[in-house]
Motif scaffolding. Sequence first.
Motif, PDB file in Angstrom:
ATOM      1  N   LEU A  37       0.523  -1.319  -0.242  1.00  0.00           N
ATOM      2  CA  LEU A  37       0.015  -0.354  -0.003  1.00  0.00           C
ATOM      3  C   LEU A  37       0.287   1.306   0.280  1.00  0.00           C
ATOM      4  CD1 LEU A  37      -3.731   0.453   1.761  1.00  0.00           C
ATOM      5  CD2 LEU A  37      -1.503   2.489   2.221  1.00  0.00           C
ATOM      6  N   ALA A  39       0.293   5.268  -0.134  1.00  0.00           N
ATOM      7  CA  ALA A  39      -0.814   6.704   0.178  1.00  0.00           C
ATOM      8  C   ALA A  39      -0.304   7.636  -0.616  1.00  0.00           C
ATOM      9  CB  ALA A  39      -1.720   6.577   0.934  1.00  0.00           C
ATOM     10  N   TYR A 131      -5.060   6.341  -2.247  1.00  0.00           N
ATOM     11  CA  TYR A 131      -4.481   5.507  -1.897  1.00  0.00           C
ATOM     12  C   TYR A 131      -4.642   4.143  -2.754  1.00  0.00           C
ATOM     13  CZ  TYR A 131      -8.441   1.943  -0.978  1.00  0.00           C
ATOM     14  OH  TYR A 131      -9.183   1.187  -0.648  1.00  0.00           O
TER      15      TYR A 131
END
Length: 537
Positions: A37, A39, A131
């Motif tokens: 991930l 962002a 994100y």
Amino acid sequence: MTASSASSASSAARCSVDETDDSGLLAALLDGMDAALVAFAADGTVTHWNHEAERILGWTTAEAVGRTGLAGWAVRKEDADAIEAALAAAMRSPGRQVHEFALLTKDGHRVLVRTQSSAVRAPGGRVAGVYCAFSEVHTQMDLERSIALSEALFEDASWGVVLIDADLRPAVVNAHAARALGVGRTALLGRPLGELLAQGVEELECALQHVLAEGAPQAVADLWVTLRSEEAELPRRCWRSGFVRLSSPLAEEPVPLGVAWLFQDVTDAKRAETEGSLLRFRAHQLHRAGRAAAECPDPAEAAAVHLDFALAGFADHGLVDLAATPAPRPYGAVADGDAYDAYDEVEVHGEAEAHDGAYDTGGGAPAASEASEASDTSRVSEGAGATGGAAPPSGAPEGGATGADRGRRARRGTPRLVRTLASPAGSPGPSETLSASGIPTPYVPGHPAFQAYERRGSVRTSAGPASPAGWAAARNWPDGTVHGLCVVLRSRGRTLGVATFLRAPARRPFDRADADYAEEVAARIATALDLAGAASL
């Protein structure tokens, strides 16, 4: 410091502690994700970079957070415009956007990833950033293939697939397995295996417990099972089974979730294989018996050799009874009994063709309640026919005798059968040649040996579950006999006697293939005994 200022300072301190706790919780959640991930703030600055993103691309969190965009370090400049446009579109659009991008690792390699992007909004609804969760394409494809394979196995597979939980109860069943077990898919779930299988459940549960403890076996196993379902076409089946232990992918240590049991019905193939092996064994026995009999100087000894070789794997006892008939006539002359035989063949020629088959009997006249075997018939060499079943046709006399049969009996009478060869009734050993005393064997009228002699065919009989304990003794057969097969001895167009093969309860009843084999053995025994009779003249 006033009370109000102290209170404000205390509230600010608590808010600072809460923000610190929230940020720590968020960091822990991000680092514990299976997906990578990253962002971005509204201006494109990287704000979050978790541990999985570091593993895939090689850039640490300290190196990634604070950079503006991905161009030049995580994405090639040629691909940067398309990726930034896709992220900007995700910020403006509701829901998630799925794309495939080629990212750049720290060592300069390109990695194809599948991304899911979504806008991050502030409490007031303002877009605060975006994100992007991503994973390697081949990992995602492996997951999709696993899901697709699982769905295909439980829907369209030609193998039966049953997911057994740790309690040895079906949890998921595909359509093929439900049809094989003879019940519905939902009716199987959660039921003990003993409610589905009458026989073979112990072997199956032992295999499942072994797989749960030790893992999958090295090879498939053939399990013979008997179904309890009345809807099953053939209750006793052979299932070629494979087992796979299932473990949770989310646990650090393997935790068994159950066993995947895959099976395929190979009953027909196994039966064909068994029948082929049996035919090869019997052909080999006939060959060995012929070679051994050729070395016997006495034809009677050769007949005993044929009987001994035939008993191996076929029957528990063997008897040979010869008919006390006059000496053979010169060549070209017709014996008295054979003259009647020729007359009978002409008289009932049409009937013989209509009822060609072996004879099944419940054992003849001694007990009316005796059960007969099924009417699966084998070939009769020449004689007049019978019904081939347990019950005679309408209007036929008891015991299946036709008018022609009664006529022959009236002209010829009951034959006098004298015991000539017999296998040992106690300990195993070679068959014994009995002395020619001329005393007939005390067979009662309607005995299967008399029926085989008169009909010149094969007669099968079984005691049945409801037969009295003295079933074998009533027929003058060894104790413990429950299945009998009487075969006529024919040589040079004459009936010499009857060969009887007997089985104990441990063996199955005689069938048509057994009758064919017994007739082949009887032909060899008859030839040897006929030669012995001619040599004694």
